[in-house]
Design a protein around this motif. Structure first.
Motif, PDB file in Angstrom:
ATOM      1  N   LEU A   1       0.865  -1.178   0.000  1.00  0.00           N
ATOM      2  CA  LEU A   1       0.000   0.000   0.000  1.00  0.00           C
ATOM      3  C   LEU A   1       0.896   1.220   0.000  1.00  0.00           C
ATOM      4  CD1 LEU A   1      -2.455  -0.908   2.926  1.00  0.00           C
ATOM      5  CD2 LEU A   1      -2.928  -1.072   0.481  1.00  0.00           C
ATOM      6  N   SER A   2       0.493   2.254  -0.690  1.00  0.00           N
ATOM      7  CA  SER A   2       1.202   3.533  -0.650  1.00  0.00           C
ATOM      8  C   SER A   2       0.297   4.541   0.020  1.00  0.00           C
ATOM      9  CB  SER A   2       1.567   3.992  -2.060  1.00  0.00           C
ATOM     10  OG  SER A   2       2.500   3.115  -2.633  1.00  0.00           O
ATOM     11  N   LEU A   3       0.835   5.215   1.043  1.00  0.00           N
ATOM     12  CA  LEU A   3       0.031   6.120   1.852  1.00  0.00           C
ATOM     13  C   LEU A   3       0.668   7.490   1.922  1.00  0.00           C
ATOM     14  CD1 LEU A   3      -0.262   3.699   4.882  1.00  0.00           C
ATOM     15  CD2 LEU A   3      -1.930   3.938   3.042  1.00  0.00           C
ATOM     16  N   LYS A   4      -0.168   8.509   2.073  1.00  0.00           N
ATOM     17  CA  LYS A   4       0.282   9.860   2.374  1.00  0.00           C
ATOM     18  C   LYS A   4      -0.195  10.173   3.780  1.00  0.00           C
ATOM     19  CE  LYS A   4       0.312  11.879  -2.230  1.00  0.00           C
ATOM     20  NZ  LYS A   4      -0.130  13.017  -3.052  1.00  0.00           N
ATOM     21  N   LEU A   5       0.722  10.571   4.643  1.00  0.00           N
ATOM     22  CA  LEU A   5       0.385  10.960   6.010  1.00  0.00           C
ATOM     23  C   LEU A   5       0.611  12.451   6.151  1.00  0.00           C
ATOM     24  CD1 LEU A   5       2.100   8.026   7.947  1.00  0.00           C
ATOM     25  CD2 LEU A   5      -0.227   8.141   7.037  1.00  0.00           C
ATOM     26  N   ALA A   6      -0.406  13.165   6.596  1.00  0.00           N
ATOM     27  CA  ALA A   6      -0.344  14.622   6.636  1.00  0.00           C
ATOM     28  C   ALA A   6       0.601  15.158   7.698  1.00  0.00           C
ATOM     29  CB  ALA A   6      -1.747  15.186   6.853  1.00  0.00           C
ATOM     30  N   ASP A   7       0.744  14.426   8.821  1.00  0.00           N
ATOM     31  CA  ASP A   7       1.526  14.954   9.939  1.00  0.00           C
ATOM     32  C   ASP A   7       1.836  13.833  10.927  1.00  0.00           C
ATOM     33  OD1 ASP A   7      -0.961  14.488  11.185  1.00  0.00           O
ATOM     34  OD2 ASP A   7      -1.517  16.598  11.088  1.00  0.00           O
ATOM     35  N   GLU A   8       2.450  14.204  12.049  1.00  0.00           N
ATOM     36  CA  GLU A   8       2.820  13.199  13.049  1.00  0.00           C
ATOM     37  C   GLU A   8       1.588  12.531  13.660  1.00  0.00           C
ATOM     38  OE1 GLU A   8       5.588  12.676  16.999  1.00  0.00           O
ATOM     39  OE2 GLU A   8       6.086  14.266  15.585  1.00  0.00           O
ATOM     40  N   ALA A   9       0.484  13.254  13.760  1.00  0.00           N
ATOM     41  CA  ALA A   9      -0.750  12.662  14.279  1.00  0.00           C
ATOM     42  C   ALA A   9      -1.239  11.541  13.355  1.00  0.00           C
ATOM     43  CB  ALA A   9      -1.830  13.723  14.450  1.00  0.00           C
ATOM     44  N   ALA A  10      -1.094  11.731  12.061  1.00  0.00           N
ATOM     45  CA  ALA A  10      -1.472  10.682  11.103  1.00  0.00           C
ATOM     46  C   ALA A  10      -0.540   9.481  11.240  1.00  0.00           C
ATOM     47  CB  ALA A  10      -1.447  11.227   9.681  1.00  0.00           C
ATOM     48  N   THR A  11       0.733   9.737  11.499  1.00  0.00           N
ATOM     49  CA  THR A  11       1.681   8.646  11.738  1.00  0.00           C
ATOM     50  C   THR A  11       1.264   7.860  12.976  1.00  0.00           C
ATOM     51  OG1 THR A  11       3.464   9.909  10.703  1.00  0.00           O
ATOM     52  CG2 THR A  11       4.121   8.101  12.143  1.00  0.00           C
TER      53      THR A  11
END
Length: 180
Positions: free
Chosen positions: A12-22
């Motif tokens: 899967l390829s993901l985009k995480l907006a910020d540390e909270a998304a991580t």
């Protein structure tokens, strides 16, 4: 007796907006972990490997300090369901140094193993159940990350399914899957 076939990986390829998304990614994966799972975290310095592991530990019930094993190479955590062994191979002196230190005993299937910088061990490490390649995405903001999650075998597929179930791949997730 024929050798056991190595299952094809799924990714899967993901985009995480910020540390909270991580942290939300760590939370999703935490729910799928069981003893014997091995996770490799690959990525540049500052890409969020240790932040991911700290969040993972928090969602697994660890309430104390989660130290980076950059200098100690290993930080063990006794959790209620299993032990988690957090390795950082960045400072290995050779590809075999982890074997020479006896760290292979931690890959016995009784705990969960998280290894940062697995590439420093060359091809001496067995394939992980889950590989997370994390890199910064400066085009989307200072804290944005691109993550390729590669799962192998039943444990890896469970982790990928947990990521999907948490909404990381849906059109309304706010954390859209990166284009392939």
């Amino acid at each position: 007796m024929p050798a056991e076939a190595i299952p094809d990986p799924e990714s899967l390829s993901l985009k995480l907006a910020d540390e909270a998304a991580t942290a939300r990614l760590a939370q999703a994966i935490a729910g799928a972990l069981r003893a014997g799972t091995t996770i490799h975290l690959s990525g540049d310095l500052g890409s969020g490997k240790t932040a991911f592991t700290r969040a993972l530990l928090r969602f697994l019930g660890h309430t104390g300090r989660a130290k980076s094993p950059t200098f100690s190479l290993l930080e063990p955590y006794n959790l209620s369901s299993f032990d988690l062994y957090h390795f950082d191979f960045y400072r290995l002196s050779s590809e075999r140094a982890w074997l020479d230190a006896g760290f292979d005993e931690y890959l016995d299937g009784r705990g969960v193993v998280v290894i940062e910088w697995p590439e420093m061990a060359g091809d001496t490490l067995p394939a992980p159940d889950l590989l997370l390649r994390i890199r910064c995405d400066p085009t989307a903001g200072a804290d944005a990350r691109l993550v390729e999650a590669v799962g192998r075998g039943p444990r890896g597929r469970e982790c990928l399914n947990a990521i999907r179930a948490a909404g990381f791949c849906g059109p309304d997730s706010g954390l859209a899957a990166a284009p392939r």
